[in-house]
Design a protein around this motif. Structure first.
Motif, short mmCIF file in Angstrom:
data_model
loop_
_atom_site.label_atom_id
_atom_site.label_comp_id
_atom_site.label_asym_id
_atom_site.label_seq_id
_atom_site.Cartn_x
_atom_site.Cartn_y
_atom_site.Cartn_z
N ASP A 243 -10.06 8.46 -9.21
CA ASP A 243 -9.01 7.93 -10.07
C ASP A 243 -8.01 9.01 -10.46
N ASN A 244 -6.74 8.74 -10.18
CA ASN A 244 -5.63 9.66 -10.46
C ASN A 244 -5.73 10.97 -9.69
N ALA A 273 0.70 10.80 0.44
CA ALA A 273 0.91 12.11 1.07
C ALA A 273 -0.29 13.02 0.86
N PHE A 274 -0.90 12.96 -0.35
CA PHE A 274 -2.07 13.80 -0.59
C PHE A 274 -3.25 13.33 0.26
N ASN A 370 -2.08 17.74 -13.11
CA ASN A 370 -2.22 16.28 -12.99
C ASN A 370 -1.02 15.64 -12.29
N GLU A 371 -0.24 16.44 -11.56
CA GLU A 371 0.88 15.92 -10.78
C GLU A 371 0.50 15.94 -9.31
N VAL A 372 0.22 14.77 -8.78
CA VAL A 372 -0.31 14.68 -7.42
C VAL A 372 0.63 15.28 -6.39
N SER A 373 1.92 15.28 -6.65
CA SER A 373 2.88 15.82 -5.70
C SER A 373 2.68 17.32 -5.47
N ILE A 378 -0.83 23.54 -4.19
CA ILE A 378 -1.72 24.41 -4.96
C ILE A 378 -2.97 24.75 -4.17
N ILE A 379 -3.53 23.77 -3.45
CA ILE A 379 -4.69 24.04 -2.61
C ILE A 379 -4.32 25.01 -1.49
#
Length: 595
Positions: A243-244, A273-274, A370-373, A378-379
């Motif tokens: 979730d999220n 995209a993620f 918490n910003e999926v974009s 970051i990874i």
């Protein structure tokens, strides 16, 4: 400590105290690195030392004098040879290229400039490979700061931009054809930072340091990730919240139709995209796992969304319940038979990230926010999954773990374990080291920690030298069964001293545990030893924090105990091969080729 959580300014301000703290950690792995520089290398080396210490290495460095990278490698390599490096890093830039074509260069002459400069670097690589058994890390080139021909600079045969792009392509071809040559993609690093923030001309004119501090840190992070990959310390598993994290919303509240995934809104497209990024990682060998606080049946519904890129079949291990996430991650590690130090955990919830990081030593927990974009970037910045090569086993890793699940399911149908093993219809190829497999062999020596009697590490160059040395018996083992091919999964390396063979290395991938592959390896090892007049095998078990599962390995194989150090717990075992009778019952061994 995790340097990934520190800003550039924090690293620069605190690097001396950070070094003291990191160097005090016990059990660091030694690595010797020679740095041959086209510019001053002190800053990059100091930062590289920090990142390597943080990765579990104790580096020892040798640095060339400023600008003497060619001379120290080709003309006078005595100091390099005396240092005996494990890795040679060539720290060069566009300023170290001599044969840049003039603006008036013809199309006909352009390629000759590329070939001349390539030939110069090939001399360096060949000299290093001939003189020291080391892995080479070579920079490719950033673009020059000025495009004197404007946009035409990347088109014209006299354009520097076009020349460096062509030279980089030749470097890539050279690295693709030489497993001892690893390319550091400085062209991409400088593009990510931006050339305006890459070069520091005040520092260069004053101290011959070409890059900004930001550029030096980027170089050091990149180098550390390559060293980790060379020694098998890249991460293998991406553990994902749901979730999220993989979709917007809460599947238990919003239902399948209510979660955000797809192309209909900017937020939904960002989650898509993620998921695409995660699937690309899986397709190159990274295992995906799920760890979610949820009811399992409800959680799995999210993957049934018609726009979900990821499907349940892509997940190697699925844990959705209401237990603490760190406990579920430990259960995932046990199920996959992998150490948590090969895991990366991604969760949008900062509290969950904090708990997991505090409770599980060695796991990587990037601060993804918490910003999926921004998740993928970051990874990527953490360089957790850096490879130095892509083997067939790497690409097929996820599929191999899926077939292991099918084997486990099949095992439950048999009351007798021997009958189960026979049902697998196993066949093993166990032979002397071959050039074709040396890269995979070196990779496996640096990846296997649990089923590894001595945990000695070998670079590809060292394995190449060993494979040519008649005093060694090196055996690889490949195992296949009716569910598929497990690939090259076991290695035994013995060193001869008169009529005794000392087993320096015995390891096996944990995904083939309890299949009697160790018996098959011993049968062939004894056979090979007898051929060259060996009467005794001597094996040692060197305990580590991770290899406790093989503490009784030699005892189970029928070796006799010789000694046990009460302090280190190192034990030595021997086996008289004269009366040895082959013991493999459940594996068909292909006829070995005597080398």
């Amino acid at each position: 400590m995790n340097l990934d959580h520190l800003s550039i300014d924090e690293i620069l301000l605190k690097r001396r105290s950070l070094r003291r703290q990191l160097a005090a950690v016990e059990g660091l792995q030694s690595v010797r690195i020679a740095v041959l520089g086209g510019s001053t290398t002190n800053e990059v080396v100091d930062l590289l030392e920090l990142f390597l210490l943080d990765s579990g290495f104790q580096p020892v460095f040798h640095q060339s004098e400023y600008g003497r990278f060619y001379e120290d490698a080709v003309l006078d390599p005595a100091d390099l040879i005396a240092f005996a490096p494990d890795i040679v890093y060539l720290h060069t830039s566009y300023l170290n290229v001599q044969s840049v074509p003039p603006v008036a260069c013809s199309e006909k002459d352009f390629q000759s400039y590329v070939e001349d400069e390539l030939g110069r670097y090939q001399q360096i690589w060949q000299s290093i490979e001939q003189n020291v058994p080391a892995q080479i890390i070579q920079n490719n080139f950033e673009l020059p700061p000025h495009a004197f021909l404007g946009n035409l600079d990347s088109v014209s045969s006299g354009g520097a931009s076009r020349f460096f792009l062509a030279l980089n392509a030749e470097f890539a071809r050279a690295a693709a054809g030489d497993p001892r040559l690893t390319l550091q993609d400085v062209h991409r690093l400088s593009a990510q930072i931006g050339l305006a923030n890459w070069f520091d001309w005040d520092r260069y004119f004053g101290y011959k340091i070409l890059t900004t501090s930001e550029g030096s840190i980027a170089l050091a992070r990149s180098l550390a990730s390559i060293v980790r990959a060379i020694y098998g310390k890249s991460r293998k598993v991406l553990v994902l919240d749901l979730d999220n994290t993989l979709w917007g919303g809460v599947i238990g509240d919003d239902g399948v139709d209510g979660i955000q995934i797809g192309r209909e809104t900017p937020v939904a497209e960002a989650y898509t995209a993620f998921q695409e990024y995660c699937l690309m990682l899986r397709n190159r060998g990274v295992l995906l796992a799920v760890c979610s606080k949820n009811n399992e049946d409800v959680a799995k519904q999210g993957f049934e969304h018609p726009d979900s890129v990821l499907k349940l079949e892509h997940i190697s291990c699925f844990k959705a319940n209401w237990e603490p996430k760190h406990e579920n991650i430990l259960a995932i590690a046990k199920e996959l038979n992998l150490g948590v130090d090969s895991f990366v955990f991604v969760d949008d919830n900062p509290a969950e990230r904090s708990i997991v990081e505090s409770q599980i030593g060695g796991i990587a927990v990037p601060n993804v926010g918490n910003e999926v974009s921004k998740y993928a970037a970051i990874i990527e910045a953490g360089r957790y999954f850096e490879p130095v090569a892509m083997s067939e086993e790497d690409i097929a890793r996820a599929a191999l773990y899926q077939t292991n699940a099918a084997r486990a399911s099949s095992e439950a149908k048999f009351a007798n374990y021997g009958e189960y093993l026979d049902s697998l219809e196993m066949a093993a190829e166990i032979e002397r080291f071959k050039p074709l497999y040396l890269e995979r062999i070196a990779q496996l020596t640096n990846k296997s920690n649990q089923f590894n009697l001595t945990t000695r590490r070998y670079t590809l160059a060292e394995m190449e030298a060993i494979s040519r040395d008649e005093q060694y018996i090196g055996l690889y083992g490949k195992l296949s069964d009716r569910f598929g091919d497990n690939g090259l999964i076991s290695i035994v390396l013995g060193r001869r001293e008169d009529a005794v063979l000392h087993i320096d290395l015995w390891l096996m991938s944990c995904r083939v545990l309890k299949r009697d592959m160790e018996l098959a390896m011993l049968d062939v090892l004894v056979s090979e030893a007898k051929i060259i007049g060996i009467g005794t095998l001597v094996g040692a078990y060197l305990p580590t924090k991770k290899n406790g599962m093989v503490e009784d390995h030699y005892e189970k194989l029928g070796f006799d105990p010789v000694s046990l150090d009460p302090d280190s717990k190192v034990s030595v075992w021997t086996l008289d091969v004269s009366g040895y009778i082959p013991r493999t019952q459940h594996i068909k061994i292909m006829e070995p080729v005597h080398g």
